[in-house]
Design an enzyme around this catalytic site. Structure first.
Site, PDB file in Angstrom:
ATOM      1  N   GLY A  16      -8.433  -1.269   7.311  1.00  0.00           N
ATOM      2  CA  GLY A  16      -9.692  -0.554   7.503  1.00  0.00           C
ATOM      3  C   GLY A  16      -9.505   0.831   8.086  1.00  0.00           C
ATOM      4  CB  SER A  17      -6.750   3.304   8.207  1.00  0.00           C
ATOM      5  OG  SER A  17      -6.448   3.599   6.868  1.00  0.00           O
ATOM      6  CG  ASN A  18      -9.697   5.118   3.664  1.00  0.00           C
ATOM      7  OD1 ASN A  18      -9.786   6.339   3.631  1.00  0.00           O
ATOM      8  ND2 ASN A  18      -8.712   4.452   3.082  1.00  0.00           N
ATOM      9  CG  ASN A 111     -13.063   2.042  -4.788  1.00  0.00           C
ATOM     10  OD1 ASN A 111     -12.749   1.559  -3.694  1.00  0.00           O
ATOM     11  ND2 ASN A 111     -12.223   2.072  -5.810  1.00  0.00           N
ATOM     12  CG  HIS A 113      -7.995   4.339  -7.235  1.00  0.00           C
ATOM     13  ND1 HIS A 113      -7.855   2.969  -7.366  1.00  0.00           N
ATOM     14  CD2 HIS A 113      -6.980   4.900  -7.917  1.00  0.00           C
ATOM     15  CE1 HIS A 113      -6.788   2.724  -8.115  1.00  0.00           C
ATOM     16  NE2 HIS A 113      -6.237   3.869  -8.462  1.00  0.00           N
ATOM     17  CG  ASP A 154     -10.126   1.700 -10.186  1.00  0.00           C
ATOM     18  OD1 ASP A 154     -10.830   1.581  -9.175  1.00  0.00           O
ATOM     19  OD2 ASP A 154      -9.010   1.159 -10.317  1.00  0.00           O
ATOM     20  CD  GLU A 183      -6.607   6.464   0.370  1.00  0.00           C
ATOM     21  OE1 GLU A 183      -7.470   5.615   0.652  1.00  0.00           O
ATOM     22  OE2 GLU A 183      -5.456   6.139   0.005  1.00  0.00           O
TER      23      GLU A 183
HETATM   24  C1  GAR Z   1      -6.261   2.665   0.719  1.00  0.00           C
HETATM   25  O1  GAR Z   1      -5.141   3.408   0.335  1.00  0.00           O
HETATM   26  C2  GAR Z   1      -7.229   2.555  -0.442  1.00  0.00           C
HETATM   27  O2  GAR Z   1      -7.295   3.699  -1.239  1.00  0.00           O
HETATM   28  C3  GAR Z   1      -6.620   1.420  -1.216  1.00  0.00           C
HETATM   29  O3  GAR Z   1      -6.193   0.500  -0.226  1.00  0.00           O
HETATM   30  C4  GAR Z   1      -5.891   1.206   0.977  1.00  0.00           C
HETATM   31  C5  GAR Z   1      -6.680   0.600   2.095  1.00  0.00           C
HETATM   32  O4  GAR Z   1      -6.321   1.120   3.327  1.00  0.00           O
HETATM   33  N1  GAR Z   1      -7.562   0.851  -2.125  1.00  0.00           N
HETATM   34  C6  GAR Z   1      -7.236   0.388  -3.320  1.00  0.00           C
HETATM   35  O5  GAR Z   1      -6.111   0.345  -3.745  1.00  0.00           O
HETATM   36  C7  GAR Z   1      -8.424  -0.148  -4.130  1.00  0.00           C
HETATM   37  N2  GAR Z   1      -8.114  -0.127  -5.523  1.00  0.00           N
HETATM   38  P1  GAR Z   1      -7.244   0.933   4.596  1.00  0.00           P
HETATM   39  O6  GAR Z   1      -7.616  -0.556   4.699  1.00  0.00           O
HETATM   40  O7  GAR Z   1      -6.345   1.313   5.743  1.00  0.00           O
HETATM   41  O8  GAR Z   1      -8.431   1.824   4.457  1.00  0.00           O
END
Ligand code: GAR
Length: 199
Positions: A16-18, A111, A113, A154, A183
């Site tokens: 969940g860093s995003n 989303n 990506h 996507d 991101e």
């Molecule tokens: C992120 O890099 C996101 O873009 C990717 O998973 C990671 C989640 O990181 N998502 C996908 O690949 C979806 N197709 P996070 O949990 O630290 O945000």
């Protein structure tokens, strides 16, 4: 006090860093939005820990909890509707969003990506697999894309993209770290753009 903050739900499967980057940007920049719900297909994840620390409701929702896929879809739609959610942000959600949810929230699901769509998207293209595919293809650059979610993996309208270079000797993990940093800056900017577009 009544306010005009947009009511957000975030869907996560992992760290969940995003989600963290979005929450920090909302507070720091005064973006008129508030997370009402953090939903995950996993009962425990880093995103839930962060949500709980910040008083944001968490909801574990998985197909396995229901007798049929239709019941699962309906429960997800209901959970979002009863909370008056305006916008759903997928942030590392490693499941396809059910069609019933996409139909109930047209143009209201974003989303992020970890690549420059339309390249390196689609089923099976998630997480580290994306970065391995970018390196295998010998690309000179990668990046991140925020897009609207529709029924096809996507394929929805691109809202914003940002590029990062591929470095000599990159491993998928090194490239993933560089893209993830990108991101964290991109997603809040894309959220602001969408909120301006959708009064
Ligand atoms: C992120 O890099 C996101 O873009 C990717 O998973 C990671 C989640 O990181 N998502 C996908 O690949 C979806 N197709 P996070 O949990 O630290 O945000």
């Amino acid at each position: 006090m009544a306010d005009n903050k947009r009511r957000l739900a975030v869907f996560c499967s992992g760290t969940g860093s995003n989600f963290r980057a979005l929450q920090h940007a909302i507070l720091e920049r005064g973006i008129p939005a508030e997370f009402e719900l953090c939903l995950s297909n996993r009962s425990q994840c880093g995103a839930f820990e962060f949500a709980q620390e910040h008083g944001i409701e968490t909801l574990h929702l998985s197909e396995k909890q229901f007798g049929s896929y239709e019941e699962f879809e309906e429960a997800m739609v209901r959970a979002l509707m009863v909370r008056g959610i305006d916008l759903i942000l997928l942030a590392g959600y490693m499941r396809k969003v059910p069609d019933a949810v996409v139909a109930a929230f047209p143009d209201r699901i974003l989303n992020i990506h970890p690549a420059l769509l339309p390249k390196f998207g689609g089923e099976g293209m998630y997480g580290i697999h994306v970065h391995a595919a970018v390196l295998a293809a010998g690309e000179a650059e990668s990046g991140a894309t925020v897009h609207v979610v529709n029924e096809e993996y996507d394929k929805g309208r691109i809202v914003m993209q940002r590029r990062v270079p591929v470095m000599p000797g990159d491993t998928p993990e090194a490239l993933a770290d560089r893209v993830l940093e990108c991101e964290h800056a991109l997603y809040p900017d894309a959220l602001e753009k969408i909120l301006e577009e959708q009064p």
